[in-house]
Scaffold this active site. Structure first.
Site, PDB file in Angstrom:
ATOM      1  N   CYS A 398       0.843  -1.201   0.000  1.00  0.00           N
ATOM      2  CA  CYS A 398       0.000   0.000   0.000  1.00  0.00           C
ATOM      3  C   CYS A 398       0.880   1.253   0.000  1.00  0.00           C
ATOM      4  O   CYS A 398       1.444   1.597  -1.036  1.00  0.00           O
ATOM      5  CB  CYS A 398      -0.956  -0.035   1.197  1.00  0.00           C
ATOM      6  SG  CYS A 398      -2.333   1.132   1.051  1.00  0.00           S
ATOM      7  N   HIS A 525      -3.419  -5.345   0.104  1.00  0.00           N
ATOM      8  CA  HIS A 525      -2.877  -5.876   1.361  1.00  0.00           C
ATOM      9  C   HIS A 525      -2.913  -7.404   1.341  1.00  0.00           C
ATOM     10  O   HIS A 525      -3.894  -8.011   1.787  1.00  0.00           O
ATOM     11  CB  HIS A 525      -3.700  -5.355   2.541  1.00  0.00           C
ATOM     12  CG  HIS A 525      -3.518  -3.907   2.828  1.00  0.00           C
ATOM     13  ND1 HIS A 525      -2.620  -3.432   3.765  1.00  0.00           N
ATOM     14  CD2 HIS A 525      -4.105  -2.807   2.291  1.00  0.00           C
ATOM     15  CE1 HIS A 525      -2.674  -2.116   3.807  1.00  0.00           C
ATOM     16  NE2 HIS A 525      -3.561  -1.707   2.912  1.00  0.00           N
ATOM     17  N   GLU A 527      -1.521  -9.465   3.188  1.00  0.00           N
ATOM     18  CA  GLU A 527      -1.458 -10.077   4.520  1.00  0.00           C
ATOM     19  C   GLU A 527      -2.822 -10.504   5.040  1.00  0.00           C
ATOM     20  O   GLU A 527      -2.928 -11.423   5.861  1.00  0.00           O
ATOM     21  CB  GLU A 527      -0.801  -9.112   5.524  1.00  0.00           C
ATOM     22  CG  GLU A 527      -1.600  -7.874   5.876  1.00  0.00           C
ATOM     23  CD  GLU A 527      -1.326  -6.686   4.964  1.00  0.00           C
ATOM     24  OE1 GLU A 527      -1.580  -5.537   5.377  1.00  0.00           O
ATOM     25  OE2 GLU A 527      -0.869  -6.913   3.834  1.00  0.00           O
TER      26      GLU A 527
END
Length: 556
Positions: A398, A525, A527
């Site tokens: 990001c 993102h 994750e």
């Protein structure tokens, strides 16, 4: 529907989220389908506008919900895909009731906390618990509900009353209450103290809820005398007093519960003994033991803005852990405050500046996660430049991708004042700009949120190969700024590969630097979708590159 309610007492931060998730894991291992709900009693509609320093990270769901980080624990532990409605807040409840009042749904009635707010809470819980979250059709067997905060908090009173009513309406065999509490040990005396838990249970019972189980948090295993005392004064059977003591890693918690036969007692309480099987936790046992026995480390430099609270980057830390375990490594994360790398800190705080650079230069890989605001940006740019110049594996997420673009524009294109309009509204070279569809007047739920498709322009790109030679991927987003489409061609011509774009073909989603072992920036993102048994491909590639194993992995 069977409900398992997890409440907390004495102090906050005891690990109710991990306890609730672990209970879900054990029940799922018994062959049951499990869903989860998190209740946050704060007045915010969602977690989107909260500071990471105050509340930890904001976890983003597929549907764009900005929710409490505990929902990230649920998704990782249970391998489910939740919705924003699985996170209930006081703000959402009051907003829904007030909207009905304005429409005239309560015409002629005086709208009150009881019954209107409590009915709204019960209705929300009952409707959301029916939504399938595991990719299968039909409702789950068990809904695990975590009530945030501690018993006795003023803001949680309407929720406790609603849950009391829910327990009565669904019947005892469909409701199980587990109270998480602390058993402290005073340093001078060295005795396990039960009085705080006694008071907490007394408060809960005064509010109309009687716990069926106590989940006692402690540094060391509970003594039998402590269990007997808790049973006597808290009106809970000794067999239902569960001890969740400190363990080497949180993957041991479901095993702790299983070893204490918690599943037998919970299944008996919920009248599910006949349909459940013995828990199959072989994969969890393997994960927990594998991590405990790892000896080799990989040194990761995390250059961020919110390093004062590691929960600010909880999902990033978990994704690194998942990737490291897949590589038989232990993550050794070195936290670097981005502002300490800045040239200005060399004058104001020379010791911190020198220490930060020493850590950065000793790291095997560098990660710059997301964030907002201009603090520490120049330090992040210097970290990205160091990684690019010295061929150190770099992953920008990001903001981290935007930082890589700014650094490239300054260093390679010679645009010394290249910047994002977020940090310098008057920059003559805006390489990162505010998205046209964004709102400049409202902050909540106005970002580009949720799962979005990224089309990979180059099948020979590193990102495509890591994801399995794909031409597109779906990942979760949370951003207001984007790479300026007007400079995209100039960046590519100078050697920065813009390998991923959105549906329009204009918005940059993935960048790579050609002459580098691993220099990747992503607007999304990754994750948030990493799982213990399925690490994010980008994080896996990042760790492999740090150990110079990436090419062998891609060849295989």
């Amino acid at each position: 529907m069977k409900y398992v309610l997890v409440t907390g007492g004495v102090v906050s931060g005891l690990g109710k989220g991990v306890t609730a998730s672990s209970i879900g894991v054990v029940l799922k291992a018994c062959g049951l389908r499990v869903t989860s709900i998190k209740i946050d009693p704060y007045l915010n509609t969602d977690a989107g506008t909260m500071s990471p320093f105050e509340h930890g990270e904001v976890f983003v769901l597929d549907d764009g919900g900005e929710v409490d980080l505990d929902l990230g624990n649920y998704e990782r532990f249970l391998d489910v895909t939740l919705t924003k409605d699985n996170n209930i807040t006081t703000g959402k409840i009051y907003q829904s009731v007030l909207d009905k009042e304005r429409k005239g749904d309560y015409l002629g009635k005086t709208v009150q906390v009881v019954p209107h707010i409590t009915d709204a809470i019960k209705g929300w819980i009952e409707s959301v618990s029916l939504i399938p979250v595991d990719g299968k059709e039909g409702q789950a067997d068990v809904c695990v509900i975590e009530l945030g905060g501690t018993v006795g908090d003023i803001e949680s009173m309407p929720f406790i009353e609603a849950l009391r009513q829910l327990s009565f309406s669904v019947g005892q065999e469909n409701f199980c209450l587990i109270h998480v509490s602390l058993i402290p040990v005073l340093g001078v005396v060295g005795e396990q103290k039960t009085k705080p838990t006694q008071h907490s249970v007394r408060e809960l019972r005064a509010l109309g809820l009687t716990p069926h189980f106590l989940a006692c948090r402690s540094a060391e295993p509970l003594l039998e005398t402590t269990k007997a005392k808790l049973s006597q004064f808290c009106h809970v059977a000794a067999a239902n007093i569960l001890n969740i003591h400190d363990v080497p890693n949180i993957w041991h918690v479901p095993l702790l519960l299983r070893n204490q036969n918690a599943h037998h007692s919970i299944l008996k309480q919920l009248n599910l003994t006949s349909v459940a099987t013995e828990p199959d936790l072989d994969s969890w046992t393997k994960m927990a033991e594998t991590f405990d026995n790892l000896t080799n480390h990989v040194k990761i430099a995390m250059v961020g803005k919110y390093i004062g609270l590691t929960d600010s980057y909880l999902s990033v830390v978990k994704a690194l852990l998942h990737a490291c375990i897949a590589c038989s490594l232990k993550p050794h994360i070195e936290w670097i405050a981005a502002s300490d790398l800045d040239d200005e800190s060399e004058k104001s705080t020379p010791e911190a500046h020198a220490a930060a650079w020493k850590i950065l230069k000793s790291a095997e890989c560098i990660l710059v996660p997301g964030g907002f605001g201009d603090r520490g940006v120049n330090g992040m740019v210097l970290a990205a430049k160091y990684a690019r110049d010295n061929k150190i594996p770099y992953l920008g997420i990001c903001l981290g991708m935007q930082i890589a673009v700014i650094e490239f524009a300054r260093s390679v294109l010679g645009l010394e004042r290249a910047n994002s309009t977020e940090f310098d509204a008057q920059t003559p070279d805006p390489v990162v700009i505010f998205m046209p569809e964004g709102s400049r007047t409202h902050m909540g739920s106005t970002m580009r949120l949720g799962s979005r498709r990224t089309h990979l322009q180059n099948r020979d790109s590193l990102t495509s190969k890591l994801y399995g030679d794909v031409c597109y991927l779906d990942e979760r987003h949370r951003h207001r700024y984007e790479v300026n489409p007007e400079v995209a061609q100039v960046l590519e011509e100078a050697g920065l590969r813009l390998v991923g774009k959105d549906d329009t073909g204009k918005r940059v989603e993935v960048i790579e630097f050609q002459d580098h072992p691993f220099y990747v920036g992503v607007q999304f993102h990754p994750e948030f979708k990493s799982r213990p048994t399925r690490p994010s491909p980008l994080f896996l590639g990042f760790i492999l590159a740090a150990r110079k194993l990436l090419q062998a992995h891609l060849s295989n």
